[in-house]
Design a protein around this motif. Sequence first.
Motif, PDB file in Angstrom:
ATOM      1  N   LEU A 110       0.789  -1.248   0.069  1.00 15.51           N
ATOM      2  CA  LEU A 110       0.043   0.061   0.059  1.00 15.51           C
ATOM      3  C   LEU A 110       0.825   1.186   0.102  1.00 15.51           C
ATOM      4  O   LEU A 110       0.435   2.267  -0.726  1.00 15.51           O
ATOM      5  N   LYS A 111       2.010   1.254   0.958  1.00 14.53           N
ATOM      6  CA  LYS A 111       3.030   2.341   0.868  1.00 14.53           C
ATOM      7  C   LYS A 111       3.533   2.626  -0.520  1.00 14.53           C
ATOM      8  O   LYS A 111       3.574   3.664  -1.166  1.00 14.53           O
ATOM      9  N   GLY A 112       3.961   1.488  -1.262  1.00 14.06           N
ATOM     10  CA  GLY A 112       4.506   1.716  -2.497  1.00 14.06           C
ATOM     11  C   GLY A 112       3.630   2.085  -3.510  1.00 14.06           C
ATOM     12  O   GLY A 112       3.928   2.723  -4.543  1.00 14.06           O
ATOM     13  N   LEU A 113       2.337   1.480  -3.595  1.00 11.93           N
ATOM     14  CA  LEU A 113       1.349   2.008  -4.476  1.00 11.93           C
ATOM     15  C   LEU A 113       1.086   3.463  -4.347  1.00 11.93           C
ATOM     16  O   LEU A 113       0.905   4.143  -5.411  1.00 11.93           O
ATOM     17  N   SER A 114       0.848   3.844  -3.130  1.00 13.19           N
ATOM     18  CA  SER A 114       0.749   5.321  -2.794  1.00 13.19           C
ATOM     19  C   SER A 114       1.864   6.155  -3.762  1.00 13.19           C
ATOM     20  O   SER A 114       1.635   7.363  -3.982  1.00 13.19           O
ATOM     21  N   ASP A 115       3.053   5.698  -3.385  1.00 10.45           N
ATOM     22  CA  ASP A 115       4.272   6.253  -3.774  1.00 10.45           C
ATOM     23  C   ASP A 115       4.231   6.480  -5.521  1.00 10.45           C
ATOM     24  O   ASP A 115       4.431   7.276  -6.167  1.00 10.45           O
ATOM     25  N   LEU A 116       3.748   5.300  -6.072  1.00  6.18           N
ATOM     26  CA  LEU A 116       3.837   5.034  -7.321  1.00  6.18           C
ATOM     27  C   LEU A 116       2.833   5.857  -8.151  1.00  6.18           C
ATOM     28  O   LEU A 116       2.892   6.628  -9.274  1.00  6.18           O
ATOM     29  N   ALA A 117       1.504   6.074  -7.306  1.00  6.00           N
ATOM     30  CA  ALA A 117       0.462   6.939  -7.886  1.00  6.00           C
ATOM     31  C   ALA A 117       0.594   8.434  -7.503  1.00  6.00           C
ATOM     32  O   ALA A 117      -0.153   9.025  -8.103  1.00  6.00           O
ATOM     33  N   GLU A 118       1.467   8.731  -6.608  1.00  2.66           N
ATOM     34  CA  GLU A 118       1.837   9.966  -6.074  1.00  2.66           C
ATOM     35  C   GLU A 118       0.565  10.465  -5.618  1.00  2.66           C
ATOM     36  O   GLU A 118       0.117  11.472  -5.738  1.00  2.66           O
ATOM     37  N   ILE A 119      -0.041   9.521  -4.481  1.00  2.00           N
ATOM     38  CA  ILE A 119      -1.460   9.869  -3.926  1.00  2.00           C
ATOM     39  C   ILE A 119      -0.785   9.782  -2.550  1.00  2.00           C
ATOM     40  O   ILE A 119      -0.360   8.768  -2.005  1.00  2.00           O
ATOM     41  N   GLN A 120      -1.288  10.652  -1.644  1.00  2.00           N
ATOM     42  CA  GLN A 120      -0.950  10.721  -0.276  1.00  2.00           C
ATOM     43  C   GLN A 120      -1.760   9.780   0.616  1.00  2.00           C
ATOM     44  O   GLN A 120      -2.849   9.627   0.339  1.00  2.00           O
ATOM     45  N   LEU A 121      -0.720   8.980   1.292  1.00  2.00           N
ATOM     46  CA  LEU A 121      -1.568   8.048   2.004  1.00  2.00           C
ATOM     47  C   LEU A 121      -2.022   8.282   3.152  1.00  2.00           C
ATOM     48  O   LEU A 121      -1.181   8.409   4.300  1.00  2.00           O
ATOM     49  N   THR A 122      -3.200   9.015   3.361  1.00  2.00           N
ATOM     50  CA  THR A 122      -3.728   9.592   4.507  1.00  2.00           C
ATOM     51  C   THR A 122      -4.264   8.305   5.633  1.00  2.00           C
ATOM     52  O   THR A 122      -4.380   7.345   5.168  1.00  2.00           O
ATOM     53  N   ASP A 123      -4.728   8.863   6.703  1.00  2.00           N
ATOM     54  CA  ASP A 123      -5.125   7.924   7.455  1.00  2.00           C
ATOM     55  C   ASP A 123      -6.468   7.314   7.020  1.00  2.00           C
ATOM     56  O   ASP A 123      -6.539   5.897   7.162  1.00  2.00           O
ATOM     57  N   SER A 124      -7.414   8.218   6.548  1.00  2.00           N
ATOM     58  CA  SER A 124      -8.581   7.626   5.878  1.00  2.00           C
ATOM     59  C   SER A 124      -8.386   6.589   4.778  1.00  2.00           C
ATOM     60  O   SER A 124      -8.979   5.335   4.726  1.00  2.00           O
ATOM     61  N   LEU A 125      -7.381   6.699   3.750  1.00  2.00           N
ATOM     62  CA  LEU A 125      -7.163   5.829   2.928  1.00  2.00           C
ATOM     63  C   LEU A 125      -6.577   4.826   3.288  1.00  2.00           C
ATOM     64  O   LEU A 125      -6.838   3.724   3.262  1.00  2.00           O
ATOM     65  N   ALA A 126      -5.422   4.566   4.336  1.00  2.00           N
ATOM     66  CA  ALA A 126      -4.965   3.566   4.814  1.00  2.00           C
ATOM     67  C   ALA A 126      -6.028   2.568   5.517  1.00  2.00           C
ATOM     68  O   ALA A 126      -6.166   1.460   5.465  1.00  2.00           O
ATOM     69  N   ASP A 127      -6.788   3.281   6.191  1.00  2.00           N
ATOM     70  CA  ASP A 127      -8.114   2.532   7.156  1.00  2.00           C
ATOM     71  C   ASP A 127      -8.871   1.818   6.027  1.00  2.00           C
ATOM     72  O   ASP A 127      -9.406   0.532   6.502  1.00  2.00           O
ATOM     73  N   ALA A 128      -9.348   2.552   5.110  1.00  2.00           N
ATOM     74  CA  ALA A 128     -10.172   2.130   4.220  1.00  2.00           C
ATOM     75  C   ALA A 128      -9.780   0.665   3.534  1.00  2.00           C
ATOM     76  O   ALA A 128     -10.354  -0.204   3.491  1.00  2.00           O
ATOM     77  N   VAL A 129      -8.348   0.673   3.010  1.00  2.00           N
ATOM     78  CA  VAL A 129      -7.811  -0.231   2.593  1.00  2.00           C
ATOM     79  C   VAL A 129      -7.575  -1.418   3.531  1.00  2.00           C
ATOM     80  O   VAL A 129      -7.871  -2.741   3.181  1.00  2.00           O
ATOM     81  N   ALA A 130      -7.047  -1.395   4.857  1.00  2.00           N
ATOM     82  CA  ALA A 130      -6.774  -2.094   5.966  1.00  2.00           C
ATOM     83  C   ALA A 130      -8.015  -2.921   6.083  1.00  2.00           C
ATOM     84  O   ALA A 130      -8.218  -4.103   6.330  1.00  2.00           O
TER      85      ALA A 130
END
Length: 293
Positions: A110-130
């Motif tokens: 997930l961290k790698g994907l956010s870097d590749l997509a240049e999308i900030q890994l916010t807490d809400s995005l992290a939690d939605a995926v988790a």
Amino acid sequence: MSFDVCVKAPAKVNIGLKVLKKRADGFHNIESIFQTLDFSDELHVRRIPQKECIVRCTQMQLPLENTLTKTYSAFCSETNIDFGIEVLLDKFLPAGGGLGGGSSDGASLLKGLSDLAEIQLTDSLADAVAEKVGSDVFFFLHSGFFQKGRGCALVSGRGEVVKAIEPRTDLSFLLIFPGIHSSTKEAYSLVDQAYESGLYESKYKVSYPDFSELKRLYYGFAGAWKFTNSFTPVLIDKYPLIGAALKDILECGADWADMSGSGATVFGVFKSDAAAKEACLKCQKKWKCVVAH
């Protein structure tokens, strides 16, 4: 073949793990301290044009649906990215070892994907995926690991309530792998049976420190730790090798030892790297083991 992102996926150990009785929704609440170690998998990730997740792993055969494919699917549904990925997974953490390997792989992807997509890994995005991937994923995302390179937290709920605390850096850990695959489903089933039959009180005599005391105890002398893992006695009953590994690691001088998570990895805590390495030399005559920090 070149890869765009390389990210480590660390092991975690549970320093104490209280599993409460099954909830109405089938889940279990837990109370624990999770800590990452410098023993890890590595993920090499690159973008591909077709929108799919291709996973390659030479060390083991992964199921078609796994935490990596689930993470990619969940990230796509939350962000609508238009690219796919190919993942080369260098797998060093044992499957069914209680070290959170699959969850850690998912969090790191997930961290790698956010870097590749240049999308900030916010807490809400992290939690939605988790939420869609697995309970332990929350810890790896919120423990401080990606910010500091080391993570530690008080964990409760079914694993989604994570309060980061400062990790200890003065301890060394010896991990023993008894060669047993302990599935999480089986382990929880054994815990449920032990609750129903009263074994925790009548046979195992298990007691736990209050959740409010875990942090204070953690920072104290490891030789005085009173942490307990609910899974340990029920799995030792089924797999005596776990008990043998635990006995050996204590006899080799560990200040404290237990099983991690739902097993079957056993680990001992040592006050110095030299002591852990000396114990490893003794234990490796009988067991597969590694020193970590």
